[in-house]
Design an enzyme around this catalytic site. Sequence first.
Site, PDB file in Angstrom:
ATOM      1  N   GLY A  23       0.812  -1.205   0.000  1.00 47.03           N
ATOM      2  CA  GLY A  23       0.000   0.000   0.000  1.00 47.03           C
ATOM      3  C   GLY A  23       0.846   1.256   0.000  1.00 47.03           C
ATOM      4  NE  ARG A  27       4.904  -1.810   3.657  1.00 52.12           N
ATOM      5  CZ  ARG A  27       3.592  -1.969   3.818  1.00 52.12           C
ATOM      6  NH1 ARG A  27       2.950  -2.907   3.155  1.00 52.12           N
ATOM      7  NH2 ARG A  27       2.921  -1.173   4.628  1.00 52.12           N
ATOM      8  CB  SER A  93       0.022  -3.317   7.339  1.00 56.40           C
ATOM      9  OG  SER A  93      -0.677  -2.188   6.843  1.00 56.40           O
ATOM     10  CD  GLU A 185      -5.725  -1.614   0.757  1.00 57.50           C
ATOM     11  OE1 GLU A 185      -5.823  -0.463   1.198  1.00 57.50           O
ATOM     12  OE2 GLU A 185      -5.318  -2.581   1.449  1.00 57.50           O
ATOM     13  CB  SER A 207       0.496  -3.498  11.085  1.00 55.84           C
ATOM     14  OG  SER A 207      -0.833  -3.196  10.684  1.00 55.84           O
ATOM     15  CG  ASP A 208      -3.754  -2.598  13.546  1.00 52.14           C
ATOM     16  OD1 ASP A 208      -4.951  -2.792  13.830  1.00 52.14           O
ATOM     17  OD2 ASP A 208      -3.361  -2.438  12.372  1.00 52.14           O
TER      18      ASP A 208
END
Length: 235
Positions: A23, A27, A93, A185, A207-208
């Site tokens: 995304g 990166r 992520s 996505e 990531s969370d």
Amino acid sequence: MTTPTPHITASIGEIAKTVLMPGDPLRAKFIAENFLDNPVCFNEVRNMLGYTGTYKGKRVSVMGHGMGMPSMGIYSYELFNFYDVDHIIRIGSSGAIQPDVKMRDIIIGMGACTDSNYAKSFNLPGTFAPIASYELLSKAVEAAKELGLPVRVGNIMSGDVFYCDNAREHDEGWLKMGVLASEMEAAALYMNAARAGKHALCMVTISDKPGEKPTTAAEREQTFTGMMQIALALA
């Protein structure tokens, strides 16, 4: 020289048949600079950076796709239909939904549930089930084994909303259905691939997670290297 789309400045032939898509365009830049040999930037429009280079002698491209299904929808459509890309591998992520999914776990999305109306654009007579390419999915599982990287394969959820008034109720429903993680996505990518007759796969790193400290932007950009290595092995 005119280019095929208003969003990508590459000329025909400058993008490889396989494209890795995070995304975050930074990166993409990190992958190009740290994993690819002789990377060449083919796109800077809207700072959605794209590069083509080689990985272990194989030509591969990497490009950001932005946030949400509308953004992924635009870039994946153009790559599949205007640049004749055959494989798109999202490396993103995500947030954990199941309690046994841990921070930094790598999830491979076999299917992508969604609360989006994206499928309506195809005017289908029923409900479409967005799924990954089995060819890419099976290769990713084998590559992970060879690299010694544990992965989980299952259903993920592609949401249209990041900030939700009833987030707890929203996630509870998907949790009951065994959905592993949430992102924004994959469903659009899988639908565009199906319509174009091409191949797509979504891999995400957690990531969370509720109650735990989320990863930083820099960590998401530079430390999700296990997922990157699996994806590069598919090129």
